[in-house]
Design a protein around this motif. Structure first.
Motif, PDB file in Angstrom:
ATOM      1  N   TYR A  16     -27.638  14.155 -39.243  1.00  0.00           N
ATOM      2  CA  TYR A  16     -26.964  14.260 -40.533  1.00  0.00           C
ATOM      3  C   TYR A  16     -27.571  15.419 -41.322  1.00  0.00           C
ATOM      4  CZ  TYR A  16     -25.383  13.097 -45.238  1.00  0.00           C
ATOM      5  OH  TYR A  16     -24.834  13.152 -46.489  1.00  0.00           O
ATOM      6  N   VAL A  17     -26.714  16.244 -41.919  1.00  0.00           N
ATOM      7  CA  VAL A  17     -27.163  17.397 -42.700  1.00  0.00           C
ATOM      8  C   VAL A  17     -26.724  17.216 -44.148  1.00  0.00           C
ATOM      9  CG1 VAL A  17     -26.982  19.899 -42.997  1.00  0.00           C
ATOM     10  CG2 VAL A  17     -27.050  18.907 -40.696  1.00  0.00           C
ATOM     11  N   LYS A  18     -27.663  17.328 -45.069  1.00  0.00           N
ATOM     12  CA  LYS A  18     -27.381  17.214 -46.505  1.00  0.00           C
ATOM     13  C   LYS A  18     -27.754  18.531 -47.167  1.00  0.00           C
ATOM     14  CE  LYS A  18     -26.701  15.247 -50.523  1.00  0.00           C
ATOM     15  NZ  LYS A  18     -25.381  14.858 -50.972  1.00  0.00           N
ATOM     16  N   THR A  19     -26.800  19.099 -47.907  1.00  0.00           N
ATOM     17  CA  THR A  19     -27.055  20.350 -48.634  1.00  0.00           C
ATOM     18  C   THR A  19     -27.010  20.055 -50.120  1.00  0.00           C
ATOM     19  OG1 THR A  19     -26.111  21.658 -46.855  1.00  0.00           O
ATOM     20  CG2 THR A  19     -26.291  22.721 -49.003  1.00  0.00           C
ATOM     21  N   ILE A  20     -27.997  20.571 -50.833  1.00  0.00           N
ATOM     22  CA  ILE A  20     -28.120  20.405 -52.275  1.00  0.00           C
ATOM     23  C   ILE A  20     -28.013  21.784 -52.909  1.00  0.00           C
ATOM     24  CG2 ILE A  20     -29.654  19.679 -54.139  1.00  0.00           C
ATOM     25  CD1 ILE A  20     -31.076  17.948 -51.942  1.00  0.00           C
ATOM     26  N   GLY A  21     -27.224  21.898 -53.964  1.00  0.00           N
ATOM     27  CA  GLY A  21     -27.199  23.176 -54.654  1.00  0.00           C
ATOM     28  C   GLY A  21     -25.805  23.581 -55.056  1.00  0.00           C
ATOM     29  N   PRO A  22     -25.747  24.717 -55.733  1.00  0.00           N
ATOM     30  CA  PRO A  22     -26.868  25.612 -56.030  1.00  0.00           C
ATOM     31  C   PRO A  22     -27.799  25.018 -57.086  1.00  0.00           C
ATOM     32  CG  PRO A  22     -24.875  26.423 -57.076  1.00  0.00           C
ATOM     33  CD  PRO A  22     -24.486  25.212 -56.268  1.00  0.00           C
ATOM     34  N   THR A  23     -29.079  25.250 -56.916  1.00  0.00           N
ATOM     35  CA  THR A  23     -30.073  24.713 -57.835  1.00  0.00           C
ATOM     36  C   THR A  23     -31.212  25.711 -58.040  1.00  0.00           C
ATOM     37  OG1 THR A  23     -31.553  22.851 -58.266  1.00  0.00           O
ATOM     38  CG2 THR A  23     -31.353  23.542 -55.973  1.00  0.00           C
ATOM     39  N   THR A  24     -31.868  25.570 -59.178  1.00  0.00           N
ATOM     40  CA  THR A  24     -33.075  26.350 -59.440  1.00  0.00           C
ATOM     41  C   THR A  24     -34.307  25.455 -59.379  1.00  0.00           C
ATOM     42  OG1 THR A  24     -32.845  26.020 -61.813  1.00  0.00           O
ATOM     43  CG2 THR A  24     -31.882  28.035 -60.904  1.00  0.00           C
ATOM     44  N   ASP A  25     -34.085  24.139 -59.177  1.00  0.00           N
ATOM     45  CA  ASP A  25     -35.205  23.193 -59.102  1.00  0.00           C
ATOM     46  C   ASP A  25     -36.034  23.415 -57.846  1.00  0.00           C
ATOM     47  OD1 ASP A  25     -34.987  21.671 -61.470  1.00  0.00           O
ATOM     48  OD2 ASP A  25     -33.243  20.656 -60.627  1.00  0.00           O
ATOM     49  N   SER A  26     -37.294  23.013 -57.912  1.00  0.00           N
ATOM     50  CA  SER A  26     -38.222  23.233 -56.803  1.00  0.00           C
ATOM     51  C   SER A  26     -38.352  21.991 -55.918  1.00  0.00           C
ATOM     52  CB  SER A  26     -39.587  23.643 -57.356  1.00  0.00           C
ATOM     53  OG  SER A  26     -40.058  22.638 -58.239  1.00  0.00           O
ATOM     54  N   PHE A  27     -37.214  21.449 -55.465  1.00  0.00           N
ATOM     55  CA  PHE A  27     -37.256  20.292 -54.575  1.00  0.00           C
ATOM     56  C   PHE A  27     -37.779  20.704 -53.201  1.00  0.00           C
ATOM     57  CE2 PHE A  27     -33.537  19.117 -57.351  1.00  0.00           C
ATOM     58  CZ  PHE A  27     -34.231  18.171 -58.086  1.00  0.00           C
ATOM     59  N   THR A  28     -38.552  19.824 -52.578  1.00  0.00           N
ATOM     60  CA  THR A  28     -39.120  20.128 -51.262  1.00  0.00           C
ATOM     61  C   THR A  28     -38.727  19.130 -50.194  1.00  0.00           C
ATOM     62  OG1 THR A  28     -41.136  18.883 -51.733  1.00  0.00           O
ATOM     63  CG2 THR A  28     -41.153  21.246 -52.266  1.00  0.00           C
ATOM     64  N   HIS A  29     -38.354  17.896 -50.605  1.00  0.00           N
ATOM     65  CA  HIS A  29     -38.047  16.859 -49.621  1.00  0.00           C
ATOM     66  C   HIS A  29     -36.839  16.024 -50.054  1.00  0.00           C
ATOM     67  CE1 HIS A  29     -42.083  17.924 -48.384  1.00  0.00           C
ATOM     68  NE2 HIS A  29     -41.742  17.431 -47.200  1.00  0.00           N
ATOM     69  N   TYR A  30     -36.118  15.538 -49.052  1.00  0.00           N
ATOM     70  CA  TYR A  30     -34.958  14.685 -49.224  1.00  0.00           C
ATOM     71  C   TYR A  30     -35.297  13.341 -48.594  1.00  0.00           C
ATOM     72  CZ  TYR A  30     -30.261  12.918 -48.036  1.00  0.00           C
ATOM     73  OH  TYR A  30     -29.145  12.146 -47.886  1.00  0.00           O
ATOM     74  N   TRP A  31     -34.933  12.254 -49.259  1.00  0.00           N
ATOM     75  CA  TRP A  31     -35.173  10.929 -48.677  1.00  0.00           C
ATOM     76  C   TRP A  31     -33.878  10.149 -48.705  1.00  0.00           C
ATOM     77  CZ3 TRP A  31     -33.905   6.899 -51.826  1.00  0.00           C
ATOM     78  CH2 TRP A  31     -33.897   7.143 -53.196  1.00  0.00           C
TER      79      TRP A  31
END
Length: 86
Positions: A16-31
């Motif tokens: 499964y592939v999850k894409t987040i954005g566009p964002t300027t936040d500094s997220f590093t992990h997806y749960w």
């Protein structure tokens, strides 16, 4: 200076592939939590965090939620977010 907008992508172990954005936040992990309910249906809960440690802290509340909501079973998974082109 204005932060650059970017897309962040996580690929889970099951493909499964999850894409987040566009964002300027500094997220590093997806749960995500994949919960199997007593009636055979599945519910998915997800989020993103700014560190691996913060993501790992979500696991204990997931176990508590499973107990409180009476889930038959659940899986808690974490994946690293990587920057991808727009």
């Amino acid at each position: 200076m204005k932060k650059k907008r970017r897309y962040l992508t996580a690929t889970m172990h099951d493909g499964y592939v999850k894409t987040i954005g566009p964002t300027t936040d500094s997220f590093t992990h997806y749960w995500r939590i994949v919960a199997e309910l007593e009636n055979g249906k599945t519910e998915v809960f997800w989020g993103h965090t700014r560190s691996l440690a913060e993501a790992r802290r979500k696991e204990s509340p997931a176990r508590e939620a499973a107990r409180m909501r009476g889930w038959k079973s659940h899986r808690f998974e974490i994946a690293e977010l990587v920057e991808t082109p727009a």
